[in-house]
Write an enzyme that holds these catalytic residues in place. Sequence first.
Site, PDB file in Angstrom:
ATOM      1  N   PHE A 264       0.801  -1.226   0.000  1.00 34.18           N
ATOM      2  CA  PHE A 264       0.000   0.000   0.000  1.00 34.18           C
ATOM      3  C   PHE A 264       0.835   1.278   0.000  1.00 34.18           C
ATOM      4  O   PHE A 264       0.410   2.305   0.552  1.00 34.18           O
ATOM      5  CB  PHE A 264      -0.976   0.002   1.181  1.00 34.18           C
ATOM      6  CG  PHE A 264      -1.646  -1.323   1.409  1.00 34.18           C
ATOM      7  CD1 PHE A 264      -2.285  -1.983   0.377  1.00 34.18           C
ATOM      8  CD2 PHE A 264      -1.601  -1.931   2.658  1.00 34.18           C
ATOM      9  CE1 PHE A 264      -2.873  -3.232   0.583  1.00 34.18           C
ATOM     10  CE2 PHE A 264      -2.195  -3.174   2.864  1.00 34.18           C
ATOM     11  CZ  PHE A 264      -2.834  -3.824   1.822  1.00 34.18           C
ATOM     12  N   CYS A 265       2.007   1.242  -0.614  1.00 36.08           N
ATOM     13  CA  CYS A 265       2.901   2.413  -0.648  1.00 36.08           C
ATOM     14  C   CYS A 265       3.135   2.956   0.759  1.00 36.08           C
ATOM     15  O   CYS A 265       3.233   4.172   0.972  1.00 36.08           O
ATOM     16  CB  CYS A 265       2.353   3.497  -1.570  1.00 36.08           C
ATOM     17  SG  CYS A 265       2.337   3.009  -3.308  1.00 36.08           S
ATOM     18  N   ALA A 266       3.233   2.028   1.696  1.00 38.63           N
ATOM     19  CA  ALA A 266       3.562   2.345   3.087  1.00 38.63           C
ATOM     20  C   ALA A 266       4.389   1.184   3.620  1.00 38.63           C
ATOM     21  O   ALA A 266       4.053   0.560   4.629  1.00 38.63           O
ATOM     22  CB  ALA A 266       2.299   2.558   3.918  1.00 38.63           C
TER      23      ALA A 266
END
Length: 458
Positions: free
Chosen positions: A375-377
């Site tokens: 999740f781009c985290a």
Amino acid sequence: MSVVTAAADRSICSPLPVLGKDVTVPLVTGGEVTYAALDYAASAPALQRVWDDVAAYAPYYGSVHRGAGYLSQLSTDLFENSRVAVAEFLGCRAGDQVIFTRSTTDSLNLLAAAVPADCQVFVYETEHHASLLPWRDARVTYLNAPRTPAQAIETLERALAGRDPYGPALVCVTGASNVTGELWPVKELAAAAHAHGARIVLDAAQLAPHHPVDIDELDVDWVAFSGHKLYAPFGSGVLAGRADWLQDAEPYLAGGGASRKVARRTDGGVDVEWHSTAARHEAGSPNVIGVYSIASACKALTEAGFDRLVAREQQLVTRVREGLAEVPQVKVLSLFGDDAPRVGVISFVVEGWNSSHFAAALSAEYGIGVRDGLFCAHPLVRTLLGSDPQDPGECGAPEAEPGERSLNAIRVSFGAGTPDEHIERFVRAVKELVSEGAQWKYRTEDGRCVPDRGTAQV
């Protein structure tokens, strides 16, 4: 337990009409089903109201700030009135600027380019990459993931207490996690930042579509968000807040619109006088339709009654969490614990399943669209999964084969346009997949788990 509808409780509204609500998709097992879009945290479907407003304006499209003709003047008024509408939606203070950008990522990169050269930036490792990575020219302190809201405040206060007290400082924090959906104590963090002479920017990409955001009430210095998460089409975003750093910085892009006056010098060079208004960082022909879409979405959410939207979404959150809690193999990811307030964003893993395989089966066999990955985290998800920061695994590209454990998670997210049936179908699908397994064989193709069309059902 079924979701309470508007007929049972007048304080809770019905789902807002969105584009795609009647789209059907084929199932690998045969037949078709209405698509259940449960990936709002990536991009929410556009509100029908927004699309209708854009369609009504489209024949009158004209250049902005450039022409004397009627359509140009109309488009300019629409563009600037959209700025006013966004400022009202965010509760901007007198003197605040609203700058239109391409996205939250663009907004935070703009601010990163405007911070003073000796600025210290404090950012939690729990941030989305859009707010974790832009601060390349500043002195950055990355703060460890807190496990309670109180610990988040304590961690920030300790870090700020040890900073250079004479230089500028900036804190960057999310309002609602794009992984867990948990709300962060923004107002308290803003108070801590200001008590130590620092400023604070709020990444409201996940907060603004689900919860009112008031700059003045929260006492933050800037807010950034994206249109495509706020029920508007792609390609537009907002950075709103204090004007001073933005006015003192070089234009984010050099070109027409940002420049107030340009003249040749006798030595052959060029002298430029830049605008001090929001136009300073809006060079080039703007995305008028994108800007108008954001303003339309802001008005639609306000008119629908944010309190009613929040109340309905919280019932959907409760239904999903209670449904997942009934499946022992499911582990919901959380920083602050089960009782933490959250928006309609929930991530989880399923024992014995590769997350990409599970998400692929939800799509192919039930017509449910969720997201799997990091999740781009990446730092946050790896922390929540208890894996080493150096372990493999990329956003949307798991390396494990179907059925093998992956280092990724599954995220279900929803909002103002989500029908009750989509939530019920999702909960039922999770239970069936865990108890009965997938009905089809899957394989990995280009890093994604997809149905194997060359095989029969299993």
